[in-house]
Write a protein that holds these residues in place. Sequence first.
Motif, PDB file in Angstrom:
ATOM      1  N   VAL A  95       0.760  -1.407  -0.183  1.00 52.39           N
ATOM      2  CA  VAL A  95       0.096  -0.115  -0.069  1.00 52.39           C
ATOM      3  C   VAL A  95       0.823   1.214   0.034  1.00 52.39           C
ATOM      4  CG1 VAL A  95      -1.605   1.329   1.543  1.00 52.39           C
ATOM      5  CG2 VAL A  95      -2.045  -1.107   1.134  1.00 52.39           C
ATOM      6  N   LYS A  96       2.087   1.337   0.818  1.00 50.21           N
ATOM      7  CA  LYS A  96       2.705   2.357   0.926  1.00 50.21           C
ATOM      8  C   LYS A  96       3.511   2.706  -0.454  1.00 50.21           C
ATOM      9  CE  LYS A  96       3.741   1.444   5.816  1.00 50.21           C
ATOM     10  NZ  LYS A  96       4.881   1.320   6.911  1.00 50.21           N
ATOM     11  N   LYS A  97       3.693   1.951  -1.316  1.00 50.40           N
ATOM     12  CA  LYS A  97       4.307   2.033  -2.646  1.00 50.40           C
ATOM     13  C   LYS A  97       3.358   2.375  -3.973  1.00 50.40           C
ATOM     14  CE  LYS A  97       7.563  -1.721  -1.690  1.00 50.40           C
ATOM     15  NZ  LYS A  97       8.925  -0.831  -1.317  1.00 50.40           N
ATOM     16  N   MET A  98       2.106   2.699  -3.250  1.00 57.73           N
ATOM     17  CA  MET A  98       1.097   2.847  -4.569  1.00 57.73           C
ATOM     18  C   MET A  98       0.864   4.428  -4.380  1.00 57.73           C
ATOM     19  SD  MET A  98      -1.799  -0.286  -3.957  1.00 57.73           S
ATOM     20  CE  MET A  98      -2.223  -0.055  -5.802  1.00 57.73           C
ATOM     21  N   HIS A  99       0.762   4.838  -5.856  1.00 61.55           N
ATOM     22  CA  HIS A  99       0.691   6.223  -5.827  1.00 61.55           C
ATOM     23  C   HIS A  99      -0.810   6.669  -6.363  1.00 61.55           C
ATOM     24  CE1 HIS A  99       5.027   6.298  -5.546  1.00 61.55           C
ATOM     25  NE2 HIS A  99       4.932   5.304  -6.219  1.00 61.55           N
ATOM     26  N   LEU A 100      -1.344   7.913  -5.934  1.00 63.83           N
ATOM     27  CA  LEU A 100      -2.710   8.282  -6.232  1.00 63.83           C
ATOM     28  C   LEU A 100      -2.450   9.095  -7.517  1.00 63.83           C
ATOM     29  CD1 LEU A 100      -5.679   9.032  -5.599  1.00 63.83           C
ATOM     30  CD2 LEU A 100      -5.045  10.769  -4.346  1.00 63.83           C
ATOM     31  N   GLU A 101      -3.309   8.771  -8.373  1.00 66.15           N
ATOM     32  CA  GLU A 101      -3.587   9.494  -9.693  1.00 66.15           C
ATOM     33  C   GLU A 101      -4.749   9.910 -10.158  1.00 66.15           C
ATOM     34  OE1 GLU A 101      -0.951   8.180 -13.026  1.00 66.15           O
ATOM     35  OE2 GLU A 101       0.101   6.802 -11.818  1.00 66.15           O
ATOM     36  N   ARG A 102      -4.957  11.061 -10.632  1.00 66.32           N
ATOM     37  CA  ARG A 102      -6.313  11.670 -11.185  1.00 66.32           C
ATOM     38  C   ARG A 102      -6.157  11.884 -12.646  1.00 66.32           C
ATOM     39  NH1 ARG A 102      -9.196  13.712  -6.585  1.00 66.32           N
ATOM     40  NH2 ARG A 102      -7.740  13.725  -4.586  1.00 66.32           N
ATOM     41  N   PHE A 103      -7.534  11.314 -13.469  1.00 68.00           N
ATOM     42  CA  PHE A 103      -7.671  11.589 -14.787  1.00 68.00           C
ATOM     43  C   PHE A 103      -8.945  12.161 -15.256  1.00 68.00           C
ATOM     44  CE2 PHE A 103      -4.673   8.006 -14.312  1.00 68.00           C
ATOM     45  CZ  PHE A 103      -3.540   8.388 -15.038  1.00 68.00           C
TER      46      PHE A 103
ATOM     47  N   ASP B 229      -6.318   9.307 -22.251  1.00 63.64           N
ATOM     48  CA  ASP B 229      -5.465   8.061 -22.427  1.00 63.64           C
ATOM     49  C   ASP B 229      -4.651   7.926 -21.218  1.00 63.64           C
ATOM     50  OD1 ASP B 229      -6.732   7.576 -24.925  1.00 63.64           O
ATOM     51  OD2 ASP B 229      -5.245   8.862 -26.106  1.00 63.64           O
ATOM     52  N   ILE B 230      -4.696   6.642 -20.428  1.00 66.27           N
ATOM     53  CA  ILE B 230      -3.779   6.356 -19.622  1.00 66.27           C
ATOM     54  C   ILE B 230      -2.641   5.789 -20.117  1.00 66.27           C
ATOM     55  CG2 ILE B 230      -3.579   4.811 -17.323  1.00 66.27           C
ATOM     56  CD1 ILE B 230      -6.466   5.225 -17.055  1.00 66.27           C
ATOM     57  N   PHE B 231      -2.932   4.743 -21.180  1.00 67.96           N
ATOM     58  CA  PHE B 231      -1.749   4.169 -21.906  1.00 67.96           C
ATOM     59  C   PHE B 231      -2.053   3.756 -23.329  1.00 67.96           C
ATOM     60  CE2 PHE B 231      -2.903   0.787 -18.919  1.00 67.96           C
ATOM     61  CZ  PHE B 231      -3.277  -0.083 -19.949  1.00 67.96           C
TER      62      PHE B 231
ATOM     63  N   SER C 218       4.877  -0.585 -17.334  1.00 67.85           N
ATOM     64  CA  SER C 218       5.763  -0.662 -16.105  1.00 67.85           C
ATOM     65  C   SER C 218       4.925  -0.579 -14.703  1.00 67.85           C
ATOM     66  CB  SER C 218       6.824   0.528 -16.211  1.00 67.85           C
ATOM     67  OG  SER C 218       6.058   1.776 -16.180  1.00 67.85           O
ATOM     68  N   SER C 219       3.573  -0.484 -14.766  1.00 63.35           N
ATOM     69  CA  SER C 219       2.858  -0.482 -13.673  1.00 63.35           C
ATOM     70  C   SER C 219       1.346  -0.868 -13.797  1.00 63.35           C
ATOM     71  CB  SER C 219       2.536   1.198 -13.435  1.00 63.35           C
ATOM     72  OG  SER C 219       2.060   1.961 -14.563  1.00 63.35           O
ATOM     73  N   LEU C 220       0.960  -1.179 -12.724  1.00 63.53           N
ATOM     74  CA  LEU C 220      -0.532  -1.808 -12.581  1.00 63.53           C
ATOM     75  C   LEU C 220      -1.326  -0.648 -12.044  1.00 63.53           C
ATOM     76  CD1 LEU C 220      -1.855  -4.955 -10.891  1.00 63.53           C
ATOM     77  CD2 LEU C 220      -2.227  -2.845  -9.663  1.00 63.53           C
ATOM     78  N   TYR C 221      -2.747  -0.668 -12.407  1.00 63.43           N
ATOM     79  CA  TYR C 221      -3.623   0.382 -11.963  1.00 63.43           C
ATOM     80  C   TYR C 221      -4.865  -0.305 -11.208  1.00 63.43           C
ATOM     81  CZ  TYR C 221      -0.930   3.502 -15.206  1.00 63.43           C
ATOM     82  OH  TYR C 221      -0.089   4.073 -15.746  1.00 63.43           O
TER      83      TYR C 221
ATOM     84  N   PHE D 108      -5.107   4.196  -8.033  1.00 64.86           N
ATOM     85  CA  PHE D 108      -3.832   4.186  -7.683  1.00 64.86           C
ATOM     86  C   PHE D 108      -3.125   3.289  -8.341  1.00 64.86           C
ATOM     87  CE2 PHE D 108      -5.556   5.092  -3.498  1.00 64.86           C
ATOM     88  CZ  PHE D 108      -4.746   6.032  -2.868  1.00 64.86           C
ATOM     89  N   SER D 109      -1.729   3.611  -8.765  1.00 61.45           N
ATOM     90  CA  SER D 109      -0.790   2.725  -9.539  1.00 61.45           C
ATOM     91  C   SER D 109       0.472   2.224  -8.875  1.00 61.45           C
ATOM     92  CB  SER D 109      -0.107   3.926 -10.560  1.00 61.45           C
ATOM     93  OG  SER D 109       0.649   4.906 -10.101  1.00 61.45           O
ATOM     94  N   LEU D 110       0.746   1.258  -9.281  1.00 67.27           N
ATOM     95  CA  LEU D 110       1.882   0.398  -8.576  1.00 67.27           C
ATOM     96  C   LEU D 110       2.966   0.127  -9.554  1.00 67.27           C
ATOM     97  CD1 LEU D 110       3.085  -1.229  -6.173  1.00 67.27           C
ATOM     98  CD2 LEU D 110       1.604  -3.153  -6.945  1.00 67.27           C
TER      99      LEU D 110
END
Length: 468
Positions: free
Chosen positions: A25-33, A38-40, A47-50, A104-106
Motif C-alpha cells: 500500500v505504501k508503494k502505491m501512488h494516487l493519480e487523477r484523470f 488516455d492512460i496508456f 511498467s505499472s498496474l492500476y 492508484f498505480s503500482l
Amino acid sequence: MDALESILKKISFFQNLNCPLQDLVKKMHLERFEENTDIFSEGDQGSSLYLIISGRVLIYSKSSTGQEMAIQTLEPSDIFGEMSLLDGGYRSACARTLEKSIVFSLERKDFLEFLDNNPKAAVTIIETLSKRLRQSNIRNKILIETNRKLSTQNNDQKQSAGNTPGQATDEQQEQLAEEKKEYSIKADRAGMEEREESGFAGVLEQHLYEVEHSAEEDEKPRVKKDTDLREMLYNKKVVCPICNSKFESPKALSKYVQTTKMDYDFCQYYKNINPLFYEMIVCPICGFTFNEEILGMRLKKEQSEEIKSRLMTFWQENKLKDYSGVRTLEEAIETFLLAIYSLQGRPVKKSLMGMLFLKIAWLYRFKHEKVQERKYIEKALTSLSIAFESEDFSNVRSEINTAYLLGVLNMNSGNYREAAKWLDRVLRHPSKSMFPMVINQTRELWSDVRQKLREGKEQKKLNEDVSE
C-alpha cells in the motif's frame, strides 16, 4: 491507507497472498484523470498496474482499419495493466477514461521488491495471472476474428465504391458499425463474466472450505440414514461431454419421490428423498458438472478445451469430492455451484442460468440461510428478466411460467410494483385457460400484492401528514 488495504484484500489479485499488504500500500501512488484521457496506448512500454478507486476506464484495441474495438469496461475496484508487473513488456491494448477517474498505480520495481520480501506470494500471483491470461486469450480470439471480418469488409467496400459510388459505401459502413457493435457487446459480456468467474470461484472455494472444516457430525445416525437413502437411488450411465469419460451418476427412484408441499416459486418439499440433490451429474475425472439441459448444449472443441483447462487449474487447489453416492444438502449445493462455475464464460441461455440460480436459492431455503437464499433469488431475477425480453418462448407454458416466476420472485424481494406488472401479464395472457393451477395461484398472489401496494400508499400518506 487502511481503506486502500481493505480494498486490496477484497480483490482476487491480492486477497490470497497470505502476507501483510501494508508495505504494498505504501508503494502505491494516487493519480487523477479527466474524462476521455488516455492512460496508456497499445505498444507503450508497460511498467505499472492500476487500481480504479472511482470512475470508469475503457480497455480497447484498434483494428487494422483503425476501428476502436472495446475489450472491457472497468469500474471501481477493478485492476488493469497487471501483466506488465512481471515482464515489463509492451501494452497489448489501450486504456482511456470514460469519466473523471481516480486510480492508484503500482510500479513494477516496487512490486518486485515486495515479492523479494514475500516469496510465497509470488506463486499465488503467477497462478492468478495465468487464469486472467487464459480469459484474455479468449477475448483476443474474438478480437482477431472480428478484425479479420472488418478487413475483409473494408476491402469489399473499396471495390464496391468503384462500381456504385455512394450507395455501396453507406451499406458497407453500416455493416462495419454492426460488426463493431456486436463485438463490443461480446467483449463487454466476456469482461463481466471474467469478473464474475473470479468472484464465483471464490464463492465455491469458500463453500468447500467451510464444509471441510465444519464440526464432525455423529456418524452413527448418518450411516443408517445413508443406508436407507441408498436404496432409493439408482445409477445412470453417462458420458462426460468434456473429457469423454464414462461413469455412473446417482438418481432418485421415482417410486420414492413423494411431494409433501410446494411454495409459490415451485420449490417442492419431499417426504423421503429430494431428487433435486441428484439433478447434477459430476464427472469424477475432470469435474465438469451438468444436468440434462446443459448436456444438450453444443460446445465447440475450443470451448471444451478451455473448460477442461480451467477445471484442471481449479482442482489443483481444491479436492474433487466423490458425488457418486448419497448426497447431503451441502453436497447438493456444491454440485449446483460447480455447474455454474463449469459454464462461466460460455454462451448460456439466461433462462437456464436463472433456473440454476433459483434452485440454489431453494437449497439454501432448505438450509434456512435467508441471506444466501435472497442473494440467489436476486441473481435468478436478473437472469430471468433478461431471458423474458431476449429469448424466443415458442413454448407457451415456459412463457407463462417465467412471467409468473418473475412476479413471485419480485414479490418475495419486496418489489411489489414489479410483481404486479408480471402477475398482470400472466392474467392477461390469451392462453391462460390452459394452465388453471398457475392462474389460480396468480390470482391469490395478485390479491396479496394489491394489499401491499395499498398499505404502501397509506403509509406514504401518513408519513407526509406527519412531516407537515
